[in-house]
Motif scaffolding. Sequence first.
Motif, PDB file in Angstrom:
ATOM      1  N   LEU A   5      13.180 -15.879  -1.927  1.00 54.00           N
ATOM      2  CA  LEU A   5      11.788 -16.295  -1.747  1.00 54.00           C
ATOM      3  C   LEU A   5      10.855 -15.310  -2.429  1.00 54.00           C
ATOM      4  CD1 LEU A   5      11.605 -17.405   2.001  1.00 54.00           C
ATOM      5  CD2 LEU A   5      12.156 -18.769  -0.029  1.00 54.00           C
ATOM      6  N   ASN A   6       9.731 -15.815  -2.918  1.00 60.37           N
ATOM      7  CA  ASN A   6       8.704 -14.917  -3.440  1.00 60.37           C
ATOM      8  C   ASN A   6       7.718 -14.591  -2.310  1.00 60.37           C
ATOM      9  OD1 ASN A   6       6.890 -17.091  -3.234  1.00 60.37           O
ATOM     10  ND2 ASN A   6       6.884 -17.501  -5.441  1.00 60.37           N
ATOM     11  N   GLN A   7       6.697 -13.818  -2.593  1.00 56.52           N
ATOM     12  CA  GLN A   7       5.735 -13.393  -1.557  1.00 56.52           C
ATOM     13  C   GLN A   7       5.024 -14.582  -0.918  1.00 56.52           C
ATOM     14  OE1 GLN A   7       7.095 -10.441  -0.889  1.00 56.52           O
ATOM     15  NE2 GLN A   7       5.050  -9.878  -0.278  1.00 56.52           N
ATOM     16  N   ARG A   8       4.645 -15.553  -1.733  1.00 53.59           N
ATOM     17  CA  ARG A   8       3.996 -16.747  -1.188  1.00 53.59           C
ATOM     18  C   ARG A   8       4.921 -17.481  -0.228  1.00 53.59           C
ATOM     19  NH1 ARG A   8       2.559 -21.513  -5.092  1.00 53.59           N
ATOM     20  NH2 ARG A   8       3.307 -23.071  -3.660  1.00 53.59           N
ATOM     21  N   GLY A   9       6.195 -17.557  -0.572  1.00 53.47           N
ATOM     22  CA  GLY A   9       7.169 -18.205   0.296  1.00 53.47           C
ATOM     23  C   GLY A   9       7.305 -17.499   1.632  1.00 53.47           C
ATOM     24  N   LEU A  10       7.358 -16.175   1.597  1.00 53.89           N
ATOM     25  CA  LEU A  10       7.458 -15.396   2.836  1.00 53.89           C
ATOM     26  C   LEU A  10       6.220 -15.610   3.706  1.00 53.89           C
ATOM     27  CD1 LEU A  10       8.919 -12.113   1.320  1.00 53.89           C
ATOM     28  CD2 LEU A  10      10.135 -13.761   2.773  1.00 53.89           C
ATOM     29  N   LYS A  11       5.037 -15.634   3.085  1.00 49.30           N
ATOM     30  CA  LYS A  11       3.791 -15.851   3.826  1.00 49.30           C
ATOM     31  C   LYS A  11       3.770 -17.253   4.439  1.00 49.30           C
ATOM     32  CE  LYS A  11      -1.218 -15.647   3.439  1.00 49.30           C
ATOM     33  NZ  LYS A  11      -2.369 -15.450   2.562  1.00 49.30           N
ATOM     34  N   SER A  12       4.239 -18.239   3.698  1.00 49.24           N
ATOM     35  CA  SER A  12       4.271 -19.611   4.206  1.00 49.24           C
ATOM     36  C   SER A  12       5.139 -19.725   5.457  1.00 49.24           C
ATOM     37  CB  SER A  12       4.797 -20.571   3.136  1.00 49.24           C
ATOM     38  OG  SER A  12       3.891 -20.669   2.064  1.00 49.24           O
ATOM     39  N   CYS A  13       6.268 -19.043   5.470  1.00 50.57           N
ATOM     40  CA  CYS A  13       7.147 -19.058   6.649  1.00 50.57           C
ATOM     41  C   CYS A  13       6.418 -18.515   7.869  1.00 50.57           C
ATOM     42  CB  CYS A  13       8.410 -18.243   6.402  1.00 50.57           C
ATOM     43  SG  CYS A  13       9.510 -18.941   5.163  1.00 50.57           S
ATOM     44  N   THR A  14       5.675 -17.437   7.668  1.00 51.59           N
ATOM     45  CA  THR A  14       4.916 -16.818   8.749  1.00 51.59           C
ATOM     46  C   THR A  14       3.878 -17.790   9.299  1.00 51.59           C
ATOM     47  OG1 THR A  14       5.220 -14.630   7.784  1.00 51.59           O
ATOM     48  CG2 THR A  14       3.401 -14.875   9.336  1.00 51.59           C
ATOM     49  N   VAL A  15       3.172 -18.460   8.408  1.00 55.47           N
ATOM     50  CA  VAL A  15       2.113 -19.391   8.797  1.00 55.47           C
ATOM     51  C   VAL A  15       2.683 -20.662   9.429  1.00 55.47           C
ATOM     52  CG1 VAL A  15       0.314 -20.890   7.833  1.00 55.47           C
ATOM     53  CG2 VAL A  15       0.488 -18.526   7.092  1.00 55.47           C
ATOM     54  N   MET A  16       3.775 -21.171   8.902  1.00 52.75           N
ATOM     55  CA  MET A  16       4.295 -22.470   9.334  1.00 52.75           C
ATOM     56  C   MET A  16       5.091 -22.420  10.635  1.00 52.75           C
ATOM     57  SD  MET A  16       3.252 -24.910   7.363  1.00 52.75           S
ATOM     58  CE  MET A  16       4.414 -26.247   7.608  1.00 52.75           C
ATOM     59  N   ALA A  17       5.699 -21.310  10.956  1.00 53.14           N
ATOM     60  CA  ALA A  17       6.589 -21.234  12.124  1.00 53.14           C
ATOM     61  C   ALA A  17       5.926 -21.784  13.385  1.00 53.14           C
ATOM     62  CB  ALA A  17       7.050 -19.795  12.333  1.00 53.14           C
ATOM     63  N   GLY A  18       4.793 -21.246  13.751  1.00 49.66           N
ATOM     64  CA  GLY A  18       4.108 -21.688  14.961  1.00 49.66           C
ATOM     65  C   GLY A  18       3.598 -23.110  14.863  1.00 49.66           C
ATOM     66  N   GLN A  19       3.177 -23.519  13.679  1.00 52.13           N
ATOM     67  CA  GLN A  19       2.669 -24.882  13.484  1.00 52.13           C
ATOM     68  C   GLN A  19       3.787 -25.914  13.670  1.00 52.13           C
ATOM     69  OE1 GLN A  19      -0.516 -25.473  13.324  1.00 52.13           O
ATOM     70  NE2 GLN A  19      -0.996 -23.288  13.204  1.00 52.13           N
ATOM     71  N   ILE A  20       4.973 -25.575  13.216  1.00 52.79           N
ATOM     72  CA  ILE A  20       6.114 -26.481  13.369  1.00 52.79           C
ATOM     73  C   ILE A  20       6.457 -26.633  14.853  1.00 52.79           C
ATOM     74  CG2 ILE A  20       8.578 -26.766  12.877  1.00 52.79           C
ATOM     75  CD1 ILE A  20       7.997 -25.437  10.110  1.00 52.79           C
ATOM     76  N   VAL A  21       6.396 -25.536  15.590  1.00 45.94           N
ATOM     77  CA  VAL A  21       6.635 -25.602  17.039  1.00 45.94           C
ATOM     78  C   VAL A  21       5.563 -26.457  17.703  1.00 45.94           C
ATOM     79  CG1 VAL A  21       6.694 -24.265  19.179  1.00 45.94           C
ATOM     80  CG2 VAL A  21       7.927 -23.440  17.181  1.00 45.94           C
TER      81      VAL A  21
END
Length: 164
Positions: free
Chosen positions: A26-42
């Motif tokens: 993953l690139n930096q944007r990908g890592l940031k997206s995981c951080t942002v999306m985790a709670g939203q997916i829950v």
Amino acid sequence: MKKLHLIRHAKSSWRDRAIADIDRTLNQRGLKSCTVMAGQIVKAGCHFEQVFCSPAVRAQTTIEQIAKQLSEKSIEWRSDSALYTFEYEALLNWCQALDESLPEAVVVGHNNAITDFVNWVGDYTIENVPTCGYVQLAFDTTSWRELSADSAEVLSFLKPKMFM
């Protein structure tokens, strides 16, 4: 009813073109997206039970980073080489072979398989499931084997850009 949660791997790095596709990170944007999306997916209703993941490094890192953000959930997943596919027919066959005792499953995989699968089974067209995008599908059936064209309702479609 059966429910399927689809997560496309986060944005991967193309910095080293000599690396095999399956080994891209993953690139930096990908890592940031995981951080942002985790709670939203829950929040959308994904409990992260029965998680299956492509063996590709970018897919594995996506679920690892999401799990890291949701440490209270103790998320576990199984890798399946059949999920390293870009064809919706292969993804459909994989889903149709799921254990019937499972009411729902989470799949971390790849495009075009995810977008094409959603558009084939779903009740409306999604132009593109972006990297780290999430789609929740509900099927009015008790059997995974009965998944077919236009058999699902799209309950949720989330993109990182919605939250960044």
